[in-house]
Design a protein around this motif. Structure first.
Motif, short mmCIF file in Angstrom:
data_model
loop_
_atom_site.label_atom_id
_atom_site.label_comp_id
_atom_site.label_asym_id
_atom_site.label_seq_id
_atom_site.Cartn_x
_atom_site.Cartn_y
_atom_site.Cartn_z
N LEU A 89 44.67 57.81 46.57
CA LEU A 89 43.41 57.37 45.96
C LEU A 89 43.17 55.89 46.23
CD1 LEU A 89 42.02 58.31 42.50
CD2 LEU A 89 42.20 55.90 43.08
N ALA A 90 44.21 55.07 46.05
CA ALA A 90 44.08 53.64 46.28
C ALA A 90 43.76 53.35 47.74
CB ALA A 90 45.36 52.91 45.87
N LEU A 91 44.43 54.02 48.65
CA LEU A 91 44.18 53.79 50.07
C LEU A 91 42.76 54.19 50.45
CD1 LEU A 91 47.58 54.98 51.59
CD2 LEU A 91 46.77 52.63 51.28
N GLY A 92 42.20 55.15 49.72
CA GLY A 92 40.81 55.53 49.96
C GLY A 92 39.82 54.48 49.50
N LEU A 93 40.26 53.59 48.60
CA LEU A 93 39.41 52.49 48.13
C LEU A 93 39.64 51.20 48.91
CD1 LEU A 93 39.92 53.01 44.28
CD2 LEU A 93 37.89 53.64 45.60
N SER A 94 40.63 51.20 49.80
CA SER A 94 41.02 49.98 50.51
C SER A 94 39.94 49.58 51.52
CB SER A 94 42.35 50.20 51.24
OG SER A 94 42.74 49.03 51.92
N ARG A 95 39.66 48.27 51.56
CA ARG A 95 38.70 47.74 52.52
C ARG A 95 39.43 47.38 53.81
NH1 ARG A 95 33.99 44.40 49.36
NH2 ARG A 95 33.51 46.05 47.86
N PRO A 96 38.99 47.90 54.94
CA PRO A 96 39.77 47.76 56.17
C PRO A 96 39.86 46.35 56.72
CG PRO A 96 37.64 48.78 56.62
CD PRO A 96 37.77 48.71 55.13
N ASP A 97 39.01 45.44 56.26
CA ASP A 97 38.97 44.10 56.86
C ASP A 97 39.77 43.06 56.08
OD1 ASP A 97 37.33 44.21 54.66
OD2 ASP A 97 35.69 43.04 55.56
N TYR A 98 40.57 43.49 55.07
CA TYR A 98 41.20 42.49 54.20
C TYR A 98 42.19 41.61 54.93
CZ TYR A 98 43.53 40.42 50.15
OH TYR A 98 44.06 39.52 49.24
N MET A 99 42.97 42.16 55.87
CA MET A 99 43.91 41.32 56.62
C MET A 99 43.17 40.20 57.36
SD MET A 99 47.16 42.21 56.20
CE MET A 99 48.11 41.80 57.67
N GLY A 100 41.90 40.43 57.68
CA GLY A 100 41.10 39.41 58.33
C GLY A 100 40.72 38.25 57.43
N ALA A 101 41.02 38.34 56.13
CA ALA A 101 40.69 37.24 55.22
C ALA A 101 41.45 35.97 55.56
CB ALA A 101 40.98 37.66 53.77
N TRP A 102 42.57 36.10 56.28
CA TRP A 102 43.36 34.94 56.70
C TRP A 102 43.05 34.55 58.16
CZ3 TRP A 102 45.29 38.68 53.43
CH2 TRP A 102 45.80 38.24 52.21
N ALA A 103 42.01 35.13 58.76
CA ALA A 103 41.75 34.94 60.19
C ALA A 103 41.44 33.49 60.54
CB ALA A 103 40.59 35.84 60.64
N GLY A 104 40.96 32.72 59.58
CA GLY A 104 40.65 31.33 59.86
C GLY A 104 41.84 30.52 60.33
N TYR A 105 43.04 30.98 60.01
CA TYR A 105 44.24 30.26 60.46
C TYR A 105 44.45 30.40 61.97
CZ TYR A 105 45.38 29.63 55.54
OH TYR A 105 45.35 29.26 54.22
N THR A 106 43.72 31.30 62.62
CA THR A 106 43.82 31.45 64.07
C THR A 106 42.62 30.88 64.81
OG1 THR A 106 42.77 33.64 64.08
CG2 THR A 106 45.17 33.56 63.76
N THR A 107 41.60 30.39 64.05
CA THR A 107 40.38 29.89 64.70
C THR A 107 40.04 28.46 64.34
OG1 THR A 107 39.05 30.84 62.90
CG2 THR A 107 39.40 32.21 64.87
#
Length: 431
Positions: free
Chosen positions: A376-394
């Protein structure tokens, strides 16, 4: 009547005998003991108009698939962070039939419910004490020991086995619920700070008003043990209590009564915000508080090597979130996976943009490893959350630079003798 009033030592309300299991009153009412630890731990006694075992023969039965979301299959979690969107309500679901499990270990679990329907039954959890946090809504928790009014921002502690029912008030409702399978929540205290930080036991609100019901009819009580649900039906109302005595009680606790640890010169670690300890779980509150002036006021990057961290966002712009989360969402940070401030939050810290006050409330529960996540939790998971730290690569201030090592070595030399300013500046005196 005596001239003065005295504290009697053990709380009691209404009509009770002079002592437990003794006295002439017990020939007219029916005593029930609610006992933990094989009756050697916390206990309470309730005194009923009718026998608590007067269920109707032939009416008891098991209830398969009664709360399917509560029994959502679990699997190991690891390697990826998750943020869960606001959980949808089950169609016409009440508090328990619409309950959904998010994560669990052997001794504790986190669940979510978005009730829209009234409870036409009473409930007893025979496997856990429950801690509710009311993210949205208001109403009355009706219990054997009396009613408890609640509203947004309240914790509700419902001890294992206590008969109860939620009477929902108008408007939307959204609750997080934490189960403690192996023991009752205990107030967190540090030997060096005493019993009044981060809150006091005097902030707990226990019921003191009995709402005794002398009613006949068909009263259904649903009980839960593990994934097994069963019902029994009684001909008299379960809240026929005329009095009680003891310390095993339901209560509420307002999040506004949390007085957080703060420090100007040091960043208080998450464990400093613990309010309750459960076996295998720590329950913490990040609340409105002053910002550190000299210490870091964003979380340090960290790997929690023994706990899965969950954080429910109640309101505000969470100080490490950098705008990536909102009210009602829940983040899951698995064991061992590094995390910490999002780029925007760290940029604000590096730029000295101290807001002075953290305007936020978040409920964090850390679950001891191994903890599993539900489908159930995985069905509510937003797929882009790991990208919330993407600024550390840009962002150029965080990305690779050939001269970075030399720059930091030079800074290290220049700042090697830096100290906090504690003493007043020396005043030159004229001869």
């Amino acid at each position: 009547m005596e001239k003065y009033e005295y504290f009697s030592g053990t709380p009691e309300i209404g009509i009770v005998p002079r002592a437990a299991h003794a006295g002439p009153l017990l020939r007219h009412v029916f005593e029930q003991e609610h006992g933990r630890g094989g009756f050697a731990g916390k206990v309470s006694h309730t005194y009923h108009l009718y026998p608590p075992t007067n269920w109707l023969p032939g009416e008891g039965r098991h209830l398969p698939q009664w709360a399917p979301g509560w029994e959502s299959p679990l699997r190991p979690i690891g390697g990826l962070h998750h943020v869960l969107g606001v959980a949808p309500a089950e169609p016409a679901g009440d508090v328990y039939r619409g309950m959904g499990r998010l994560v669990a270990n052997a001794t504790a679990a986190m669940n979510v419910t978005v009730p829209r329907a009234p409870m036409d039954y009473f409930f007893e959890h025979h496997g856990a004490t429950m801690v509710f946090f009311v993210h949205e809504g208001r109403g009355t928790l009706e219990t054997t020991f009396g009613p408890i009014e609640y509203r947004k921002g309240d914790f509700l502690i419902v001890p294992k086995g206590v008969t109860h029912r939620f009477e929902l008030g108008p408007g939307p409702h959204y609750y997080w619920m934490y189960e403690s399978f192996a023991g009752d929540p205990e107030k967190s205290e540090a030997p060096t700070t005493g019993q009044f930080i981060t809150h006091s036991r005097s902030d707990y609100r226990f019921p003191r008003s009995l709402d005794t019901r002398n009613e006949s009819g068909r009263f259904e009580i649903v009980s839960k043990v593990d994934a097994t649900y069963a019902r029994r039906v009684h001909p008299t109302h379960p809240f026929d209590v005329i009095g009680w005595r003891g310390e095993y009680l339901p209560y509420k606790f307002a999040v506004e009564d949390v007085r957080p640890l703060v420090a100007d010169r040091s960043h208080v670690p998450p464990s400093g915000h613990t309010i309750f300890k459960l076996p295998g779980c720590y329950l913490c509150v990040f609340t409105v508080r002053s910002v550190e002036k000299e210490g870091m006021w964003v979380p340090f990057f960290h790997k929690n090597l023994d706990y899965l961290e969950t954080l429910g966002y109640h309101f505000g712009d969470f100080f490490s979130g950098g705008g990536g989360v909102g009210a009602g969402m829940v983040s899951l940070h698995p064991v061992g996976l590094p995390h910490g401030p999002k780029p925007r939050s760290l940029q604000a810290f590096m730029d000295g943009a101290n807001a002075g006050v953290h305007q936020e409330v978040g409920i964090m529960a850390d679950f001891a490893n191994p903890t599993q996540v539900s489908e159930l939790a995985l069905g509510l998971s937003r797929p882009d959350y790991m990208g919330a730290w993407a600024g550390y690569t840009t962002d150029p201030r965080f990305t690779y630079a050939p001269g970075r090592l030399a720059e930091v070595r030079a800074l290290g030399e220049r700042l090697a003798d830096a100290r906090d300013t504690l003493r007043p500046p020396e005043v030159e005196t004229r001869a």
